[in-house]
Design an enzyme around this catalytic site. Structure first.
Site, PDB file in Angstrom:
ATOM      1  N   GLY A  97      39.813  32.635  37.774  1.00 47.03           N
ATOM      2  CA  GLY A  97      40.791  32.084  38.528  1.00 47.03           C
ATOM      3  C   GLY A  97      41.012  31.293  39.554  1.00 47.03           C
ATOM      4  O   GLY A  97      40.227  30.371  38.751  1.00 47.03           O
ATOM      5  N   ASP A  98      42.254  31.470  40.088  1.00 49.98           N
ATOM      6  CA  ASP A  98      41.611  29.839  41.181  1.00 49.98           C
ATOM      7  C   ASP A  98      40.606  29.010  41.774  1.00 49.98           C
ATOM      8  O   ASP A  98      40.232  27.888  42.193  1.00 49.98           O
ATOM      9  CB  ASP A  98      43.027  30.262  42.109  1.00 49.98           C
ATOM     10  N   GLY A  99      40.350  30.459  42.101  1.00 50.87           N
ATOM     11  CA  GLY A  99      38.219  29.591  43.302  1.00 50.87           C
ATOM     12  C   GLY A  99      37.875  28.387  41.698  1.00 50.87           C
ATOM     13  O   GLY A  99      37.026  27.119  41.367  1.00 50.87           O
ATOM     14  N   THR A 120      42.789  35.993  35.286  1.00 53.43           N
ATOM     15  CA  THR A 120      42.508  36.512  36.687  1.00 53.43           C
ATOM     16  C   THR A 120      43.495  37.896  36.661  1.00 53.43           C
ATOM     17  O   THR A 120      44.476  38.097  36.368  1.00 53.43           O
ATOM     18  CB  THR A 120      42.716  35.538  37.537  1.00 53.43           C
ATOM     19  N   ILE A 121      42.867  38.901  37.350  1.00 56.01           N
ATOM     20  CA  ILE A 121      43.476  40.497  37.350  1.00 56.01           C
ATOM     21  C   ILE A 121      44.769  39.907  38.306  1.00 56.01           C
ATOM     22  O   ILE A 121      45.466  40.997  38.310  1.00 56.01           O
ATOM     23  CB  ILE A 121      42.804  41.405  37.689  1.00 56.01           C
ATOM     24  N   ASP A 122      44.784  39.145  39.383  1.00 56.05           N
ATOM     25  CA  ASP A 122      45.332  38.838  40.170  1.00 56.05           C
ATOM     26  C   ASP A 122      46.990  38.366  39.586  1.00 56.05           C
ATOM     27  O   ASP A 122      47.787  38.201  40.593  1.00 56.05           O
ATOM     28  CB  ASP A 122      45.246  38.038  41.851  1.00 56.05           C
ATOM     29  N   ARG A 157      47.348  68.062  46.920  1.00 59.48           N
ATOM     30  CA  ARG A 157      47.339  66.608  47.511  1.00 59.48           C
ATOM     31  C   ARG A 157      47.552  65.721  47.324  1.00 59.48           C
ATOM     32  O   ARG A 157      48.484  65.170  46.807  1.00 59.48           O
ATOM     33  CB  ARG A 157      45.642  66.887  47.180  1.00 59.48           C
ATOM     34  N   MET A 164      41.414  45.873  42.545  1.00 56.44           N
ATOM     35  CA  MET A 164      41.292  45.186  43.070  1.00 56.44           C
ATOM     36  C   MET A 164      42.411  43.852  43.447  1.00 56.44           C
ATOM     37  O   MET A 164      43.222  44.342  42.888  1.00 56.44           O
ATOM     38  CB  MET A 164      39.858  43.888  42.178  1.00 56.44           C
TER      39      MET A 164
END
Length: 182
Positions: A97-99, A120-122, A157, A164
């Site tokens: 990802g970005d990092g 990346t999952i984002d 319930r 994440m």
């Protein structure tokens, strides 16, 4: 992703592939690598994430260490570049990802040949419509929510689910949007 890279490199081009454990941390100090072949990467398609491990703390340009009881950041990018050369790597393929891709860009500026793969999952990388991993993450979370919804309803319930997310929260936002449509 790793399997495809290894198979293409070996079968189509005859290239050797070295996997680096735990992201850039595997190139800091004593290297942590493994030769990857079509043989030792077979059967990994069903596994999520990476067989090599990962880290979000291994930035060689700001590597955090403890010196005399105090946390300090050190630039260890020179060590990474030295290890890349020592290992005989012509290039590195950075999947992340970005990092990770920002670190890869900084290494590129210092002369390292880099191929960046947006995974990346984002789904939060600029200039990228859809990152690898995002659709699978949304599908997996949707499937889990579908099953949990039925269970929660039958037991009267409420069930809380955490997924994440990085700074942009692309996955939870998309997941919530899809759940609202159901």
């Amino acid at each position: 992703m790793i399997r495809a890279i290894v198979r293409t490199a070996h079968i189509k081009y005859g290239w050797e592939v070295t996997g680096i454990f735990d992201g850039f941390e595997g190139l800091i100090g004593k290297t942590n690598t493994k030769k990857l072949t079509p043989w030792n990467t077979r059967g990994i398609l069903f596994k999520g994430g990476t067989i090599l491990g990962t880290t979000n703390r291994g930035n060689p340009f700001g590597f955090k260490t403890i010196i005399k009881g105090k946390e300090v950041e050190r630039d260890l990018s020179g060590s990474v570049i030295k290890n890349i050369k020592r290992l005989g790597m012509d290039a590195i393929i950075v999947i992340g990802g970005d990092g990770s891709l920002n670190i890869a860009n900084r290494l590129l500026q210092k002369g390292v040949n880099v191929i960046g793969v947006p995974k990346t999952i984002d789904n939060d990388l600029s200039a990228t419509l859809l990152t690898f991993g995002f659709s699978t993450a949304v599908e997996t979370a949707t499937d889990a929510l579908d099953k949990l919804h039925t269970t929660a309803e039958s037991h009267h319930r409420v069930i809380v689910v955490e997924v994440m997310a990085g700074t942009q929260a692309g996955l939870p936002l998309r997941q919530g949007w899809q759940a609202a449509l159901m």
